[in-house]
Design an enzyme around this catalytic site. Structure first.
Site, mmCIF file in Angstrom:
data_model
loop_
_atom_site.group_PDB
_atom_site.id
_atom_site.type_symbol
_atom_site.label_atom_id
_atom_site.label_comp_id
_atom_site.label_asym_id
_atom_site.label_seq_id
_atom_site.Cartn_x
_atom_site.Cartn_y
_atom_site.Cartn_z
ATOM 1 C CG ASP A 57 -0.364 0.021 2.523
ATOM 2 O OD1 ASP A 57 0.740 -0.520 2.664
ATOM 3 O OD2 ASP A 57 -0.989 0.540 3.462
ATOM 4 C CB CYS B 16 16.781 -3.442 11.230
ATOM 5 S SG CYS B 16 16.494 -2.016 10.182
#
Length: 407
Positions: A275, A326
């Site tokens: 998105d 991460c």
């Protein structure tokens, strides 16, 4: 099909009853006819659900988002669950999640969401003076009171919900205060999302945060949470770190090495890999295309190229001690001159490094506690692949039969 995937569906596209100043999706209305309402048709809805539920998934996971998905009205969602029941095979597990500003939620909505066990995410940025700074409607009126009213309806009907807090210039210096406010309100399932948006020149927008600010916010929240709340308050990123540390399981897409865990479905059936990348150049197709299939979509060159970009890290990432947690951060945050470039460091890198350095020892202690608890209750951990001599999945390094599988 090689791996499970979920759908993130925007049935009302970017349409919303609020005009939050920092919203990244409102501008997506320009991709379609901006002068009309954007509403998913019954034909597109049926095709999305039927085709997805024909794929082999351990859980058929539907996320409903916007804009504001409740603008579709409750009858639309009644059709959603009816179609899921129609096309679901015997034994199929269906999970629905609804992300909402909660201002339109009332007892009727809450009753339906409870009946079909929706998990609801409610956008709430903190107490009224913080929340209302950016989260206002089209006339400029604040939304905090209406949001809380909707959340109280969910609570009254025992709907599972969590709070999504966008960390912007309105609250980035008040991590402890925001955390304490949510806790005091009884909102014990929380997630914090960094607001990172750029202008046309590639500069951070005035409401966006820097890496240094993000790191300080995360550390402040952690320091408020860690002394007493590790067993009572769930913070999504903390849970994700523990899942990765204990079980080597990725439960948050930003921590994965590929971007292929879900597809974005726009109101007209257009498909995108994420998105944050709803741009014409990233369009993958449409569910109404002749011969459409999810497997072919995943194996298409554009789909594979986008998925693989996640691991095209900057050289500094490859030698960073925090890479396993991460994973270079979200692709959206890797930019140069305002343009996406996966080889760049995340603009939040400084913050992530500060947070992981600050919390590493504490998370390892929590992980050790979880492993010890599992060894005390061996039935919680089944043998991997039925082999009792295999390494224990709790991460202890011992054989399963001598760890969580001991008699």
């Amino acid at each position: 099909m090689d791996a499970p995937f979920s759908l993130l569906i925007k049935p009302a596209s970017a349409d919303c009853n609020l005009r939050c100043a920092y919203c990244f999706y409102l501008e997506k209305a320009a991709l379609y006819a901006a002068s009309v309402q954007h509403r998913m048709s019954d034909a597109v809805l049926a095709q999305v659900i039927q085709s997805y539920m024909a794929t082999p998934q351990p859980v058929y996971s539907f996320g409903w988002q916007g804009g504001e998905p409740t603008l579709m009205g409750l009858d639309f969602f009644r059709r959603v669950t009816a179609l899921q029941q129609q096309y679901g095979r015997p034994g199929a597990v269906v999970a629905n999640a609804l992300q909402t500003n909660a201002t339109l939620i009332d007892d009727t909505w809450a009753g339906y969401l409870a009946q079909f066990r929706f998990l609801v995410g409610c956008s709430l940025d903190g107490p009224a003076e913080i929340h209302n700074h950016y989260r206002r409607n089209a006339t400029g009126a604040p939304s905090h009171a209406e949001t809380l009213k909707g959340i109280r309806a969910l609570q009254a009907h025992q709907v599972e919900f969590n709070i999504l807090t966008l960390v912007s210039q309105a609250n980035v210096r008040q991590g402890r205060e925001v955390y304490q406010y949510l806790k005091d309100e009884g909102f014990n399932y929380q997630q914090f999302i960094p607001c990172v948006e750029f202008d046309a020149q590639g500069r951070l927008e005035p409401f966006a945060i820097t890496g240094a600010e993000w790191g300080r916010f995360l550390c402040d929240v952690f320091d408020a949470w860690a002394p007493t709340d590790t067993r009572t308050v769930s913070i999504r990123h903390h849970d994700s770190i523990l899942n990765k540390t204990v079980d080597n399981r990725v439960t948050q897409c930003t921590m994965g090495t590929q971007c292929s865990s879900y597809f974005l479905v726009e109101h007209n059936g257009d498909l995108f890999p994420c998105d944050f990348f709803v741009f014409p150049e990233y369009r993958l197709g449409n569910v109404m295309d002749p011969g459409f299939g999810w497997d072919a979509l995943r194996q298409s060159e554009p789909g594979r190229k986008f998925s693989a970009a996640k691991a095209n890290w900057h050289a500094d990432c490859r030698k960073c001690p925090h890479l396993a947690l991460c994973a270079g951060d979200c692709l959206k945050h890797r930019v140069a001159g305002g343009r996406f470039d996966p080889r760049q460091l995340s603009v939040l890198c400084e913050g992530w490094q500060r947070f992981h350095t600050h919390t590493a020892a504490a998370f390892e202690t929590l992980a050790a506690d979880i492993r010890a608890q599992r060894r005390a209750i061996p039935t919680l951990m089944p043998p991997p692949s039925g082999d009792r001599n295999a390494p224990c999945p709790c991460g202890s390094g011992q054989k399963y039969k001598k760890c969580c599988g001991r008699q």
